[in-house]
Design an enzyme around this catalytic site. Structure first.
Site, PDB file in Angstrom:
ATOM      1  N   SER A  47       0.838  -1.194   0.000  1.00  0.00           N
ATOM      2  CA  SER A  47       0.000   0.000   0.000  1.00  0.00           C
ATOM      3  C   SER A  47       0.880   1.253   0.000  1.00  0.00           C
ATOM      4  O   SER A  47       1.664   1.454  -0.923  1.00  0.00           O
ATOM      5  CB  SER A  47      -0.956  -0.033   1.197  1.00  0.00           C
ATOM      6  OG  SER A  47      -1.951   0.948   1.075  1.00  0.00           O
ATOM      7  N   GLU A  69      -9.474  -5.442  -3.971  1.00  0.00           N
ATOM      8  CA  GLU A  69      -8.853  -4.509  -3.037  1.00  0.00           C
ATOM      9  C   GLU A  69      -9.866  -3.856  -2.087  1.00  0.00           C
ATOM     10  O   GLU A  69      -9.660  -3.784  -0.880  1.00  0.00           O
ATOM     11  CB  GLU A  69      -8.137  -3.390  -3.813  1.00  0.00           C
ATOM     12  CG  GLU A  69      -6.971  -3.814  -4.655  1.00  0.00           C
ATOM     13  CD  GLU A  69      -5.678  -3.947  -3.881  1.00  0.00           C
ATOM     14  OE1 GLU A  69      -5.648  -3.650  -2.674  1.00  0.00           O
ATOM     15  OE2 GLU A  69      -4.682  -4.367  -4.497  1.00  0.00           O
ATOM     16  N   HIS A  87      -7.464  -5.744   0.048  1.00  0.00           N
ATOM     17  CA  HIS A  87      -6.282  -4.940   0.344  1.00  0.00           C
ATOM     18  C   HIS A  87      -5.640  -5.408   1.644  1.00  0.00           C
ATOM     19  O   HIS A  87      -6.317  -5.585   2.649  1.00  0.00           O
ATOM     20  CB  HIS A  87      -6.698  -3.467   0.452  1.00  0.00           C
ATOM     21  CG  HIS A  87      -5.571  -2.498   0.463  1.00  0.00           C
ATOM     22  ND1 HIS A  87      -4.813  -2.231  -0.656  1.00  0.00           N
ATOM     23  CD2 HIS A  87      -5.071  -1.706   1.458  1.00  0.00           C
ATOM     24  CE1 HIS A  87      -3.908  -1.313  -0.358  1.00  0.00           C
ATOM     25  NE2 HIS A  87      -4.038  -0.987   0.916  1.00  0.00           N
TER      26      HIS A  87
END
Length: 401
Positions: free
Chosen positions: A112, A227, A320
């Site tokens: 990320s 995600e 995610h």
């Protein structure tokens, strides 16, 4: 939580090294505003032992401490957090041999925001030569914040901090509280991130092309297939009471691109006629917002003749951050299938760190080969092609830039 955060952690295998080991340096996620490598998911012991590598994890200044842009007072502000990472990499170069590591074979990897920090470093001249390979996990930085927008954000932050309050001397708690200021550019909490300051960062990382200084660095890019499953609560305003009738209204502000949401929903419903509204929401928003930056970077590297290696995590409709525990070999759930996926990812990351090739062909504009990590791990050509092509008709603008 404070500026006293410049710490790093080092893991080495117990067995003596037959030769200097490859070094893997991890930058944590949390955009540029939060996070820490004290998270147990980032524990490097299993990765170091299984991969026979030295693992380093890094903390650095975040949010206002690392990225508040006040150039008239602090010339390095706006990119101080990035300079911390450069300092950590210089430490690795000077000291990692004492831990059995090879300073000439350093791979940075990050999830990320950590991946975005890596993409930014690839355009910062001061980072040149400090790492030799790069892996980004659901984290891209196509463009950085412009200085005018960064100045507007700084003004909003200072207004929230209070008239006459000096950010250089204000208590930590007061600085953190001021981060709740509304971002004047994109709404929500005020964005902090790297700034095109023409001192430390003089070009965008991947626009109009990949930074030439890093084209010789092998790169691996990855994302998870769903995600946005990590971003929206079931009882939140976006998903609560979600139906086909309100789907377009719900995805509109979340796609972060200017495209007719009614038309998008119609296209996706025709393509996936059996999909329920929740699946469509995540397919659409993931493809429009979260996956898009990775596609931009992969295609830019391919056009530049320095193609990257691309992977996609599909296991259990991965959301995610699901790849963190799989790559580090951490987390409580070690079912047989999950263990197999974790082993496959760890092996690919380690092989890339050691050799610059994770074990599959690089991404080109003809076949777009992508490794799919799943219960059945395989290479696919051009996965999710239809979704990529649909959103390719509108320009990509990175949120925050």
């Amino acid at each position: 939580q404070s500026e006293d955060c410049l710490f790093l952690n080092v893991w080495t295998p117990v067995a003596a090294a037959k030769k200097p080991r490859a070094v893997m340096v991890y930058f944590h996620g949390g955009a540029y505003s939060s996070g820490s490598v004290t998270d147990p998911l980032n524990d490097g012991a299993a990765l170091a032992a299984q991969g026979d590598v030295v693992v380093v994890t890094v903390n650095h200044r975040l949010n206002a401490f690392g990225y508040l842009y006040l150039p008239d007072r602090f010339p390095d502000s706006g990119n101080a957090g990035q300079l911390d990472l450069i300092l950590a990499l210089k430490w690795v170069q000077r000291n990692i041999a004492a831990f059995g590591g090879n300073p000439g074979n350093v791979t940075v990897f990050g999830q990320s925001g950590g991946g975005a920090k890596i993409a930014t470093l690839m355009a910062m001249p001061e980072a040149a030569g400090l790492f030799h390979k790069a892996i980004t996990m659901s984290g891209q930085q196509v463009t950085a914040s412009g200085p005018l927008n960064a100045s507007k954000r700084a003004a909003a932050f200072l207004d929230k901090l209070g008239q006459g309050v000096d950010p250089a001397t204000a208590p930590v708690e007061q600085l953190v509280a001021a981060l709740s200021a509304t971002d004047p550019i994109i709404g929500g909490g005020v964005y902090m991130g790297p700034v095109l300051d023409m001192k430390h960062l003089a070009r965008h990382p991947f626009w109009p092309d990949p930074a030439p200084q890093s084209l010789g660095i092998p790169m691996m890019l990855g994302n998870t297939v769903m995600e946005t499953r990590a971003f929206f609560a079931a009882d939140g305003k976006q998903l609560s009471g979600l139906t086909y009738d309100n789907l377009a209204a719900r995805i509109g502000p979340e796609m972060r691109v200017d495209i007719d949401p009614v038309w998008v929903v119609a296209q996706f419903r025709a393509r996936y006629p059996g999909a329920q509204p929740l699946e469509l929401f995540h397919r659409i928003v993931t493809a429009a917002r979260s996956w898009r930056g990775q596609v931009e970077e992969a295609e830019a590297r391919a056009r530049a003749g320095a193609p990257a290696f691309v992977y996609q995590l599909d296991y259990m409709d991965a959301k995610h951050a699901d790849d963190i525990a799989l790559v580090f070999g951490t987390g409580p759930d070690q079912s047989t299938c999950k263990h197999q996926v974790s082993t496959a990812m760890m092996n690919a990351f380690v092989r890339f760190a050691k050799t610059g090739n994770p074990g599959w062909a690089a991404y080109d504009l003809k076949k777009r080969r992508t490794m799919i990590f799943d219960a059945y791990t395989r290479v696919e050509d051009n996965p999710r092609a239809w979704e990529r092509e649909l959103f390719a008709r509108v320009p990509y603008i990175q949120p925050g830039s």
